[in-house]
Motif scaffolding. Structure first.
Motif, PDB file in Angstrom:
ATOM      1  N   ALA A   4       0.827  -1.212   0.000  1.00  0.00           N
ATOM      2  CA  ALA A   4       0.000   0.000   0.000  1.00  0.00           C
ATOM      3  C   ALA A   4       0.859   1.259   0.000  1.00  0.00           C
ATOM      4  CB  ALA A   4      -0.911   0.000   1.221  1.00  0.00           C
ATOM      5  N   GLN A   5       0.341   2.278  -0.652  1.00  0.00           N
ATOM      6  CA  GLN A   5       1.003   3.576  -0.642  1.00  0.00           C
ATOM      7  C   GLN A   5       0.509   4.388   0.542  1.00  0.00           C
ATOM      8  OE1 GLN A   5      -0.169   5.130  -4.413  1.00  0.00           O
ATOM      9  NE2 GLN A   5       1.448   4.074  -5.537  1.00  0.00           N
ATOM     10  N   SER A   6       1.425   5.108   1.186  1.00  0.00           N
ATOM     11  CA  SER A   6       1.022   5.972   2.293  1.00  0.00           C
ATOM     12  C   SER A   6       0.925   7.403   1.803  1.00  0.00           C
ATOM     13  CB  SER A   6       2.041   5.861   3.436  1.00  0.00           C
ATOM     14  OG  SER A   6       3.324   6.228   2.982  1.00  0.00           O
ATOM     15  N   HIS A   7       0.536   8.266   2.727  1.00  0.00           N
ATOM     16  CA  HIS A   7       0.467   9.694   2.449  1.00  0.00           C
ATOM     17  C   HIS A   7      -0.595  10.001   1.404  1.00  0.00           C
ATOM     18  CE1 HIS A   7       4.075   9.813   4.808  1.00  0.00           C
ATOM     19  NE2 HIS A   7       4.752   9.156   3.896  1.00  0.00           N
ATOM     20  N   GLY A   8      -1.850  10.047   1.862  1.00  0.00           N
ATOM     21  CA  GLY A   8      -2.953  10.421   0.988  1.00  0.00           C
ATOM     22  C   GLY A   8      -2.893  11.893   0.652  1.00  0.00           C
ATOM     23  N   LEU A  65      -9.231  -3.288  -2.797  1.00  0.00           N
ATOM     24  CA  LEU A  65      -8.866  -4.384  -1.895  1.00  0.00           C
ATOM     25  C   LEU A  65      -7.989  -5.430  -2.571  1.00  0.00           C
ATOM     26  CD1 LEU A  65     -12.325  -4.915  -0.153  1.00  0.00           C
ATOM     27  CD2 LEU A  65     -10.246  -4.069   0.952  1.00  0.00           C
ATOM     28  N   ASP A  66      -7.879  -5.365  -3.892  1.00  0.00           N
ATOM     29  CA  ASP A  66      -7.165  -6.412  -4.640  1.00  0.00           C
ATOM     30  C   ASP A  66      -7.809  -7.773  -4.433  1.00  0.00           C
ATOM     31  OD1 ASP A  66      -5.124  -5.224  -6.211  1.00  0.00           O
ATOM     32  OD2 ASP A  66      -3.987  -4.797  -4.390  1.00  0.00           O
ATOM     33  N   VAL A  67      -9.125  -7.837  -4.602  1.00  0.00           N
ATOM     34  CA  VAL A  67      -9.835  -9.114  -4.582  1.00  0.00           C
ATOM     35  C   VAL A  67     -10.676  -9.213  -5.841  1.00  0.00           C
ATOM     36  CG1 VAL A  67      -9.928  -9.177  -2.054  1.00  0.00           C
ATOM     37  CG2 VAL A  67     -11.862  -8.238  -3.330  1.00  0.00           C
ATOM     38  N   ALA A  68     -11.080 -10.429  -6.171  1.00  0.00           N
ATOM     39  CA  ALA A  68     -11.908 -10.630  -7.353  1.00  0.00           C
ATOM     40  C   ALA A  68     -13.290 -10.005  -7.141  1.00  0.00           C
ATOM     41  CB  ALA A  68     -12.044 -12.122  -7.649  1.00  0.00           C
ATOM     42  N   TYR A  69     -13.845  -9.507  -8.215  1.00  0.00           N
ATOM     43  CA  TYR A  69     -15.178  -8.902  -8.174  1.00  0.00           C
ATOM     44  C   TYR A  69     -16.202  -9.878  -7.599  1.00  0.00           C
ATOM     45  CZ  TYR A  69     -19.518  -6.989 -10.277  1.00  0.00           C
ATOM     46  OH  TYR A  69     -20.792  -6.521 -10.512  1.00  0.00           O
ATOM     47  N   LEU A 111      -4.187  -2.189   6.270  1.00  0.00           N
ATOM     48  CA  LEU A 111      -4.208  -2.856   7.583  1.00  0.00           C
ATOM     49  C   LEU A 111      -3.909  -4.343   7.451  1.00  0.00           C
ATOM     50  CD1 LEU A 111      -7.315  -1.095   9.174  1.00  0.00           C
ATOM     51  CD2 LEU A 111      -4.918  -0.811   9.857  1.00  0.00           C
ATOM     52  N   PHE A 112      -4.452  -4.987   6.431  1.00  0.00           N
ATOM     53  CA  PHE A 112      -4.169  -6.410   6.232  1.00  0.00           C
ATOM     54  C   PHE A 112      -2.713  -6.634   5.804  1.00  0.00           C
ATOM     55  CE2 PHE A 112      -8.770  -6.936   6.299  1.00  0.00           C
ATOM     56  CZ  PHE A 112      -8.891  -8.146   6.977  1.00  0.00           C
ATOM     57  N   LEU A 113      -2.190  -5.717   4.996  1.00  0.00           N
ATOM     58  CA  LEU A 113      -0.784  -5.835   4.615  1.00  0.00           C
ATOM     59  C   LEU A 113       0.139  -5.664   5.818  1.00  0.00           C
ATOM     60  CD1 LEU A 113      -0.728  -3.887   1.231  1.00  0.00           C
ATOM     61  CD2 LEU A 113      -0.426  -6.341   1.559  1.00  0.00           C
ATOM     62  N   ALA A 114      -0.220  -4.770   6.713  1.00  0.00           N
ATOM     63  CA  ALA A 114       0.598  -4.584   7.919  1.00  0.00           C
ATOM     64  C   ALA A 114       0.580  -5.834   8.778  1.00  0.00           C
ATOM     65  CB  ALA A 114       0.075  -3.389   8.712  1.00  0.00           C
ATOM     66  N   ASP A 143      -8.930 -12.382  12.353  1.00  0.00           N
ATOM     67  CA  ASP A 143      -8.842 -12.231  13.803  1.00  0.00           C
ATOM     68  C   ASP A 143      -7.703 -11.309  14.226  1.00  0.00           C
ATOM     69  OD1 ASP A 143     -10.987 -13.940  14.240  1.00  0.00           O
ATOM     70  OD2 ASP A 143      -9.711 -15.737  14.307  1.00  0.00           O
ATOM     71  N   ASP A 144      -6.819 -10.986  13.286  1.00  0.00           N
ATOM     72  CA  ASP A 144      -5.672 -10.149  13.611  1.00  0.00           C
ATOM     73  C   ASP A 144      -5.869  -8.688  13.208  1.00  0.00           C
ATOM     74  OD1 ASP A 144      -4.025 -12.362  14.534  1.00  0.00           O
ATOM     75  OD2 ASP A 144      -3.951 -12.970  12.431  1.00  0.00           O
ATOM     76  N   VAL A 145      -6.910  -8.419  12.433  1.00  0.00           N
ATOM     77  CA  VAL A 145      -7.132  -7.060  11.928  1.00  0.00           C
ATOM     78  C   VAL A 145      -8.472  -6.548  12.454  1.00  0.00           C
ATOM     79  CG1 VAL A 145      -7.450  -5.633   9.886  1.00  0.00           C
ATOM     80  CG2 VAL A 145      -5.775  -7.501   9.851  1.00  0.00           C
ATOM     81  N   ASP A 146      -8.400  -5.484  13.221  1.00  0.00           N
ATOM     82  CA  ASP A 146      -9.604  -4.872  13.788  1.00  0.00           C
ATOM     83  C   ASP A 146      -9.964  -3.651  12.949  1.00  0.00           C
ATOM     84  OD1 ASP A 146     -11.673  -3.924  15.292  1.00  0.00           O
ATOM     85  OD2 ASP A 146     -10.519  -3.625  17.137  1.00  0.00           O
ATOM     86  N   LEU A 147     -11.119  -3.732  12.269  1.00  0.00           N
ATOM     87  CA  LEU A 147     -11.560  -2.629  11.419  1.00  0.00           C
ATOM     88  C   LEU A 147     -12.422  -1.621  12.168  1.00  0.00           C
ATOM     89  CD1 LEU A 147     -12.403  -4.508   8.085  1.00  0.00           C
ATOM     90  CD2 LEU A 147     -10.265  -3.392   8.776  1.00  0.00           C
TER      91      LEU A 147
END
Length: 496
Positions: A4-8, A65-69, A111-114, A143-147
């Motif tokens: 992911a790119q940072s700095h929006g 999200l880089d997931v299939a449609y 968040l998932f990449l982190a 279970d590791d990523v809290d949105l």
């Protein structure tokens, strides 16, 4: 897709810019939930009207999200859990909701990449259909990523060149059910023990119910007659019984003139007291030698959806659950609470698809009809379907307008001054926008007139048809074509 790119993007004070709809609904978990089975639930505050908007928003979410449609599941809008994005109108869903979802998707992906970076011990990451570096997936990490955190705007969405789904033409999410006739519309909704209601309308607007003989209707099996002020309706276990009961009610109404002469609407509009809104005033001295003028108008116009308006409501004690094809479920909920004096947390509104319309149709009013009838049978759902007479006589109409245009021409035929006045009532009468409820049933209950909208109206609604008509009547000595008059300052193919 690489990491992911940072700095929006940043605002004028250096802080990250967050789309307005996301700023109003900042929790990421309100928008996206990744499920352990590999599907991704996406929620938004916009609704499907047949325009394909949910499929378009699903493409945006899949891209970020880089997931299939095919993994995206667009969750129907409900006031219990969906973001509040006001209304679906004005062709702004992509601009507003799309921008919010794109930012949410970028931040959720980050968040998932982190989490994956911590697990895999590397920051060199790539994602293919939700699988990171070919070894761990989003759904492995739920279970590791809290949105349940707020968007920060610190992650940039993908640049256009890296989008893989937007710009393609995957199948629309809503079409298969419609093609194969599977239940999808609100008219198909059937809840356990559901009853059927019909509302009996006054013979004219402003009429009051003087007397009622409901004995013949009440004698039918299982019929309940409901009266609340001038609001009158029936409930029955079968739809045909409700229709028959409505026909058997004997009503005496007191009527008075309440509508203008349909054949003299321009005079009516231009003679009323006005609240003036100046859109442009660039008065200059001119050298006009000829003045042309004309007045054009349009009547009140019915939306006339392909299917009639419908609503289903159920009370459980003091709690209300409502199913509607309203274009603004949060606004509708606000007006219901105002009309009935109930708290916001007592009312849950779900969107179910219905017939679409360009503008404000009767969906909100049909829903409130169901709410009022269902109060008489607490614990049971009541469906109300409007008739064509209801739709063409009682649904909100597109506002009538009159436009008076004057144009000053120079001796060479050029327009040197243009004056235009547009007369109309306001063009917005949707629920939730006024101090008093704008629902038809609320007005019948209390006898109060509808709130008057004085929103600044756009002359564009009246101009497109008026200008070409007027320009074709310019004197023959003005050699410019109609196309030239539509865009007088563009290069002229006519040579003028």
């Amino acid at each position: 897709m690489r990491g992911a790119q940072s700095h929006g993007p940043c605002g004028t004070e250096g802080r990250p810019v967050i789309p307005a709809n996301l700023a109003n609904n900042p929790l990421l978990s309100h928008w996206i939930t990744v499920q352990p089975d590999g599907t991704v639930d996406v929620r938004c505050g916009k609704v499907e009207l047949g325009q394909g908007i949910l499929s378009a928003l699903a493409q945006i979410a899949a891209d970020e999200l880089d997931v299939a449609y095919g993994r995206i599941r667009m969750v129907p809008l409900t006031t219990d859990s969906s973001p509040d994005e006001a209304i679906t109108a004005g062709s702004r869903s992509i601009e507003d909701s799309g921008a919010a979802l794109r930012q949410v998707g970028a931040e959720v992906r980050a968040l998932f990449l982190a989490a994956a970076s911590k697990l895999l011990g590397t920051s060199d990451l790539s994602v293919v259909d939700g699988v990171i570096n070919g070894s761990v997936s989003y759904w492995d990490l739920v279970d590791d990523v809290d949105l349940r955190i707020e968007a920060t705007g610190s992650v940039s969405p993908k640049p256009v060149a890296e989008r893989r789904v937007v710009g393609t033409s995957p199948g629309r999410l809503d079409i298969p059910d419609k093609v194969y006739g599977r239940p999808r519309f609100i008219h198909d909704l059937s809840l356990p023990g559901m009853l059927y209601g019909r509302v009996v309308r006054p013979p004219s607007r402003g009429a009051t119910l003087v007397s009622l003989d409901s004995s013949a209707a009440a004698a039918l099996d299982g019929v309940e007659v409901v009266r609340d002020g001038n609001f009158l309706g029936v409930i029955a276990a079968r739809e045909e019984t409700a229709l028959r009961a409505a026909e058997l009610l004997r009503c005496e109404w007191a009527e008075h003139d309440s509508l203008p002469d349909v054949d003299a609407l321009p005079d009516f509009l231009m003679s009323r007291d006005t609240e003036d809104v100046v859109l442009v005033d660039e008065s200059t001295s001119d050298g006009g030698v000829t003045t042309l003028s004309a007045t054009y108008s349009r009547p009140y116009i019915a939306h006339a959806s392909m299917a009639p308006s419908c609503g289903v409501a159920r009370w459980d004690g003091d709690k209300l659950e409502l199913w509607t094809h309203s274009q603004g479920v949060y606004h509708l909920r606000r007006d219901i609470c105002r009309a009935l004096g109930v708290a916001i947390d007592q009312v849950t509104v779900h969107h179910v698809e219905g017939a679409g319309a360009y503008g404000h149709n009767g969906a909100d009013d049909a829903a409130f009809d169901a709410v009022l009838l269902a109060r008489a049978v607490n614990g049971q759902a009541v469906q109300v379907v409007w008739s064509r007479a209801d739709e063409l006589g009682w649904a909100p109409f597109g506002a009538a307008m009159a436009v008076h245009i004057e144009a000053d021409l120079s001796s060479s035929g050029d327009v040197v001054a243009w004056r235009q006045d547009v007369y109309s009532n306001g063009h917005v009468s949707r629920p939730g926008l006024f101090d008093t409820p704008s629902l038809l049933g609320a007005q019948l209950r209390t006898g109060t007139p509808p709130p008057v909208s004085m929103d600044p109206l756009s002359p564009a609604a009246a101009v497109p048809s008026a200008i070409p008509c007027r320009c074709t009547r310019f004197p023959a000595s003005t050699s410019a074509s109609t196309a030239c008059w539509r865009c007088p300052f563009a290069p002229r193919p006519c040579g003028r």
